[in-house]
Scaffold this motif. Structure first.
Motif, PDB file in Angstrom:
ATOM      1  N   SER A 199       0.835  -1.207   0.000  1.00 58.31           N
ATOM      2  CA  SER A 199       0.000   0.000   0.000  1.00 58.31           C
ATOM      3  C   SER A 199       0.866   1.253   0.000  1.00 58.31           C
ATOM      4  N   GLU A 200       0.804   2.009  -1.080  1.00 54.65           N
ATOM      5  CA  GLU A 200       1.541   3.272  -1.136  1.00 54.65           C
ATOM      6  C   GLU A 200       0.999   4.255  -0.101  1.00 54.65           C
ATOM      7  N   SER A 201      -0.308   4.226   0.124  1.00 50.28           N
ATOM      8  CA  SER A 201      -0.908   5.130   1.105  1.00 50.28           C
ATOM      9  C   SER A 201      -0.369   4.848   2.493  1.00 50.28           C
ATOM     10  N   PHE A 202      -0.287   3.563   2.841  1.00 55.09           N
ATOM     11  CA  PHE A 202       0.255   3.222   4.149  1.00 55.09           C
ATOM     12  C   PHE A 202       1.712   3.631   4.250  1.00 55.09           C
ATOM     13  N   ALA A 203       2.496   3.336   3.224  1.00 58.17           N
ATOM     14  CA  ALA A 203       3.920   3.657   3.256  1.00 58.17           C
ATOM     15  C   ALA A 203       4.143   5.144   3.469  1.00 58.17           C
ATOM     16  N   ALA A 204       3.324   5.972   2.825  1.00 57.28           N
ATOM     17  CA  ALA A 204       3.474   7.421   2.975  1.00 57.28           C
ATOM     18  C   ALA A 204       3.139   7.863   4.396  1.00 57.28           C
ATOM     19  N   LEU A 205       2.050   7.327   4.949  1.00 57.94           N
ATOM     20  CA  LEU A 205       1.657   7.694   6.303  1.00 57.94           C
ATOM     21  C   LEU A 205       2.668   7.177   7.320  1.00 57.94           C
ATOM     22  N   TRP A 206       3.170   5.984   7.111  1.00 56.95           N
ATOM     23  CA  TRP A 206       4.144   5.417   8.042  1.00 56.95           C
ATOM     24  C   TRP A 206       5.417   6.248   8.073  1.00 56.95           C
ATOM     25  N   SER A 207       5.864   6.692   6.911  1.00 54.54           N
ATOM     26  CA  SER A 207       7.093   7.486   6.852  1.00 54.54           C
ATOM     27  C   SER A 207       6.910   8.866   7.470  1.00 54.54           C
ATOM     28  N   ALA A 208       5.647   9.320   7.616  1.00 53.62           N
ATOM     29  CA  ALA A 208       5.394  10.636   8.207  1.00 53.62           C
ATOM     30  C   ALA A 208       5.625  10.642   9.716  1.00 53.62           C
ATOM     31  N   GLN A 209       5.728   9.446  10.330  1.00 60.40           N
ATOM     32  CA  GLN A 209       6.053   9.327  11.763  1.00 60.40           C
ATOM     33  C   GLN A 209       5.038  10.022  12.658  1.00 60.40           C
ATOM     34  N   THR A 210       3.763   9.951  12.309  1.00 58.78           N
ATOM     35  CA  THR A 210       2.731  10.586  13.123  1.00 58.78           C
ATOM     36  C   THR A 210       2.409   9.721  14.342  1.00 58.78           C
ATOM     37  N   VAL A 211       2.363  10.367  15.493  1.00 61.65           N
ATOM     38  CA  VAL A 211       1.956   9.694  16.729  1.00 61.65           C
ATOM     39  C   VAL A 211       1.045  10.644  17.476  1.00 61.65           C
TER      40      VAL A 211
END
Length: 285
Positions: A199-211
């Motif tokens: 999932s490109e969408s997941f990869a982008a969100l994961w790399s954003a490091q949001t917590v």
């Protein structure tokens, strides 16, 4: 995923800030997005070489004082600050491995929630158990197995969650939080690795490091059988079962959302009774 999690987090967070947001001047064309390492070091009141070593993974034991200074410099909110401390090992962890089976009393408790959807997740968002109404709620998905996988890989998700972007962000933030608690948890690494690949969408969100912490805003759902609903999610850590989270979806009493959920329960119960009769070879009344 765990090689230099601290450095990845720091780089992602400084890339979100502009010099103007933190009161620094900006001169000329910038080669990096956001703040430079040197600027973070200035804001945190530390040596720029030391901060660079933190990002590069060459320094892995920053003091609590250093972490606090970085938290202030990067404008971290409480959940992100807590995550930073965990990544740096500043919060000693004595957590046992997540428990992968649910107890009989918890199973009985789930079944006792007859009027609302209730389910148990592990830190990797696997469904460990769910009651009948939760099963009916998530019936539009091809499989009710892992909430993160369902959100990012099942085409039904974007119809089911009309505010998909917000829900997807909350799922990724929850996985990030779980990683901070137990970065070596094998199932979490497996789920994240699969989703990054597929999932490109997941990869982008994961790399954003949001917590961030869980919002109390309702989760908006569109179910093909009963239409739209807004359900408030309440989550509870299960005592004596490390890593397990009991989640209950509730509508506002007396609303159309409550009526829709009641209708869904009625339809599910009717279908269950009809199925039992069919299996037993029964006919009409």
């Amino acid at each position: 995923m765990i090689g230099n999690s601290l450095g990845e987090f720091l780089r992602a967070r400084r890339s979100r800030l502009s010099p103007g947001e933190v009161g620094l001047p900006s001169y000329g064309k910038r080669r990096v997005k956001g703040l430079r390492r040197e600027e973070v070091a200035v804001l945190a009141g530390m040596n720029s070489d030391y901060y660079a070593r933190l990002e590069q993974g060459r320094e892995r034991s920053p003091s609590a004082q250093v972490l606090e200074a970085i938290s202030v410099a990067l404008r971290l909110d409480d959940p992100a600050r807590e995550h930073l401390y965990r990544l740096a090992g500043a919060t000693p962890s004595t957590r046992p491995a997540p428990r992968e089976t649910i107890s009989a009393p918890l199973r009985h408790l789930l079944d006792g929630y007859g009027t609302v959807p209730a389910f148990v997740l592990n830190p990797a968002k696997d469904f460990m158990a769910l009651n009948a109404l939760a099963g009916a709620l998530f019936a539009p998905f091809r499989a009710v197995d892992n909430l993160a996988r369902m959100t990012f890989l099942d085409p039904a998700a974007r119809r089911f969650f009309p505010e998909w972007d917000r829900f997807a962000e909350s799922i990724v933030a929850g996985l990030r939080h779980a990683e901070g608690l137990d970065p070596a948890y094998p199932r979490l690494r497996e789920v994240v690795g699969t989703l990054i690949e597929q999932s490109e969408s997941f990869a982008a969100l994961w790399s954003a490091q949001t917590v961030y912490g869980k919002s109390q805003d309702p989760t908006r759902i569109v179910h093909p059988d009963v239409g739209p609903m807004a359900l408030v999610s309440q989550s509870f850590d299960v005592r004596g079962a490390e890593g397990q989270l009991l989640v209950v979806y509730q509508p506002e009493p007396g609303t159309a959302d409550a009526q829709a959920l009641t209708l869904l329960g009625t339809l599910a119960a009717t279908e269950m009774v009809s199925g039992e009769r069919t299996r037993r070879g029964g006919g009409g009344w």
